[in-house]
Design an enzyme around this catalytic site. Structure first.
Site, mmCIF file in Angstrom:
data_model
loop_
_atom_site.group_PDB
_atom_site.id
_atom_site.type_symbol
_atom_site.label_atom_id
_atom_site.label_comp_id
_atom_site.label_asym_id
_atom_site.label_seq_id
_atom_site.Cartn_x
_atom_site.Cartn_y
_atom_site.Cartn_z
ATOM 1 N N ASP A 51 0.839 -1.198 0.000
ATOM 2 C CA ASP A 51 0.000 0.000 0.000
ATOM 3 C C ASP A 51 0.875 1.250 0.000
ATOM 4 O O ASP A 51 1.409 1.646 1.032
ATOM 5 C CB ASP A 51 -0.919 -0.027 1.230
ATOM 6 N N GLU A 130 30.878 10.747 6.241
ATOM 7 C CA GLU A 130 31.344 10.563 7.622
ATOM 8 C C GLU A 130 30.164 10.861 8.550
ATOM 9 O O GLU A 130 29.973 11.984 9.003
ATOM 10 C CB GLU A 130 32.508 11.510 7.920
ATOM 11 N N GLU A 132 28.246 11.127 11.723
ATOM 12 C CA GLU A 132 28.374 11.193 13.175
ATOM 13 C C GLU A 132 27.038 10.844 13.825
ATOM 14 O O GLU A 132 25.993 10.869 13.171
ATOM 15 C CB GLU A 132 28.831 12.583 13.608
ATOM 16 N N GLU A 212 33.658 11.229 19.178
ATOM 17 C CA GLU A 212 33.679 12.546 18.554
ATOM 18 C C GLU A 212 33.763 13.641 19.617
ATOM 19 O O GLU A 212 33.894 13.378 20.804
ATOM 20 C CB GLU A 212 32.458 12.743 17.648
ATOM 21 N N GLU A 220 31.728 8.561 15.739
ATOM 22 C CA GLU A 220 31.777 8.510 14.274
ATOM 23 C C GLU A 220 32.356 7.175 13.847
ATOM 24 O O GLU A 220 33.299 6.657 14.450
ATOM 25 C CB GLU A 220 32.649 9.647 13.739
ATOM 26 N N HIS A 269 30.059 15.023 6.973
ATOM 27 C CA HIS A 269 30.959 15.501 5.925
ATOM 28 C C HIS A 269 30.991 14.460 4.811
ATOM 29 O O HIS A 269 31.209 13.271 5.077
ATOM 30 C CB HIS A 269 32.360 15.723 6.480
ATOM 31 N N ARG A 339 38.966 23.401 7.940
ATOM 32 C CA ARG A 339 37.665 22.832 8.274
ATOM 33 C C ARG A 339 36.589 23.881 8.552
ATOM 34 O O ARG A 339 35.465 23.548 8.881
ATOM 35 C CB ARG A 339 37.809 21.888 9.481
ATOM 36 N N GLU A 358 35.405 17.597 -0.306
ATOM 37 C CA GLU A 358 34.613 17.260 0.872
ATOM 38 C C GLU A 358 33.602 18.384 1.137
ATOM 39 O O GLU A 358 33.993 19.516 1.416
ATOM 40 C CB GLU A 358 35.528 17.087 2.091
ATOM 41 N N ARG A 360 31.136 19.814 3.620
ATOM 42 C CA ARG A 360 31.067 19.647 5.067
ATOM 43 C C ARG A 360 29.716 20.064 5.672
ATOM 44 O O ARG A 360 29.477 19.870 6.854
ATOM 45 C CB ARG A 360 32.193 20.455 5.728
#
Length: 470
Positions: A51, A130, A132, A212, A220, A269, A339, A358, A360
């Site tokens: 359904d 990645e 977390e 972390e 992580e 990330h 970062r 990457e 983030r």
């Protein structure tokens, strides 16, 4: 794996039932179970009915019949059920036309991979999220007409340093000091290793696990990069495994981006690279050792970040993490090693095979199939249209003076803003029919009606603290 090999696998593992699974629109894994007598080689063409009107964001009740077609390549044995159970992930199709369902997240991911090949830019897009998460010992919440509260707790929570635990053995990580301490401060080492080994037993490659930054069990576990659809499949297994291993230990796992006030939120990330003919497209002699195509890809992400956030940061809670001025990747800039930028070029290795970008900003509340697909479409749009990302920003963005920071654009500040950006900027997603207008419109409608408006309408507990005595 072929249908016949799946049936052989059932015999080899003495499976007694088959679990059929698929992803709903917002991003929760769904399932139903059939006896072995119902699974034949023809089932991989005929499918199983269900359904569709009972699945969030899908069919109206007057067109509710849908089919799930199991994909034989996804066959795995479930590690948690009491009875030996074979699991198959399925694709959703219309029972009359047999057309793939536009709102099936896995179908969107398959179309994104096909579109990549059709462009000639590359043949494989690799993703490495990645994700977390938090491990909590106790979670209580209520939202009613005359009251609301939440309470999370953890034996690791620094707020419990004064609690009578008969005895309290201390060793609780302070706020923002949870990165990498060994036991006994790290209380969940063995549990995370059990999660890692369970993932490996399922054939999912894992690179590492660790505590972390936040107190109270933030953690992580990193999976090794895989092609888009495969990583979408792995991410749903990942969440399933982590939640069920924690449950074995009378704990709970959440991928909610911001469950704690004034401590680090939970991000995802996401590393992405494109390959063609076995060669990495993003390796080159430009800034930080990347190619011109990689820089254009970054340009695509930065240009479309507002719209991307509607899928990569898809909850109202996501924007409790994405707050300017704090340690969150809201600044739409790129850099190597830095970062504090929304897009980073990792510099761990000089090998061309390791060259990737990457993003983030995303968090793990997202539907991986949809989020990765949207990210790939932004990357491809950047390359196709040669979108210049501008100069890199190698400074610590968090410490920039206000006059410099004013020149750095920012990610949306709310889910409402990101949905507005998506409505304004969705043409790049519609290429190749990867995302359809139906998907975009329903996503905006569902999120607005079921999440944004529901949160807007309710008094917040902190409003009583601020305003009750007015």
């Amino acid at each position: 794996m072929t249908p016949k090999e799946v049936l052989d696998m059932i015999k080899e593992n003495k499976a007694r039932v088959v679990d059929l699974r698929f992803m709903d629109f917002p991003g929760i894994w769904q399932h139903f179970t059939v006896p072995l007598s119902e699974l034949e080689e023809s089932s991989f063409d005929d499918g199983f009915g269900f359904d569709g009107s009972s699945i969030r964001g899908w069919q109206p009740i007057n067109a509710s019949d849908m089919l799930v077609i199991p994909d034989p390549s996804t066959a795995r044995m479930d590690p948690f059920y009491k009875e030996p159970t074979l699991v198959l992930i399925g694709n959703i199709v219309d029972p009359i036309t047999r057309e793939p369902y536009t709102r099936d997240p896995r179908n969107i991911a398959k179309k994104a991979e096909a579109y990549l090949k059709s462009t000639g830019i590359g043949d494989t897009a690799y993703f490495g999220p990645e994700a977390e998460f938090f491990i909590f010992d106790d979670v209580r919440f209520e939202s009613s007409r005359n009251g609301a509260f939440y309470k999370v707790d953890s034996v690791e929570g620094i707020w419990n340093s004064g609690r009578d635990e008969g005895p309290n053995l201390a060793y609780k990580p302070r706020h923002k000091e949870g990165y990498f301490p060994v036991p006994p401060t790290d209380k969940y080492q063995d549990m995370r290793t059990e999660m890692l080994l369970t993932l490996e037993d399922l054939g999912i490659d894992v690179e590492c696990q660790h505590h972390e930054v936040a107190t109270a069990g933030q953690a992580e576990i990193d999976m090794r990069f895989k092609p888009l659809v495969q990583m979408g499949d792995q991410l749903v297994w990942f969440k399933y495994v982590l939640k069920n291993v924690a449950n074995r230990h009378n704990c709970t796992v959440t991928f909610m981006p911001k469950p704690l006030f004034e401590d680090n939120g939970t991000g995802m990330h996401t590393h992405v690279s494109i390959w063609k003919g076995g060669k990495p497209l993003f390796a080159g002699d430009k800034y930080a050792g990347v190619s011109q195509e990689a820089l254009y890809a970054i340009g695509g992400i930065l240009k479309h970040c507002g719209a991307l956030c509607a899928f990569t940061n898809p909850t109202t809670n996501s924007y409790k993490r994405l707050v300017p001025g704090f340690e969150a990747p809201v600044n739409l800039a790129y850099s190597s090693r830095n970062r504090s930028a929304a897009v980073r070029i990792p510099m761990y290795s000089a090998s061309p095979k390791s060259k990737r970008i990457e993003f983030r900003t995303p968090d793990p509340s997202c539907n991986g199939y949809i989020a990765f697909s949207a990210l790939l479409m932004a990357v491809l749009d950047g390359i196709e249209n040669k979108i210049d990302p501008g100069d890199p920003l190698d400074k610590d963005i968090y410490s920039l003076p206000p006059e410099e920071l004013a020149d750095v654009p920012s990610a949306p500040g709310s889910l409402e803003e990101s949905l507005a950006a998506l409505e304004e900027d969705c043409e790049f997603l519609l290429k190749g029919d990867v995302f359809t207008k139906d998907v975009i419109d329903r996503w905006v409608e569902y999120k607005t009606e079921n999440e944004i408006n529901e949160v807007k309408l309710r008094p917040h507990p902190h409003e009583f603290f601020l305003y009750f005595d007015i």
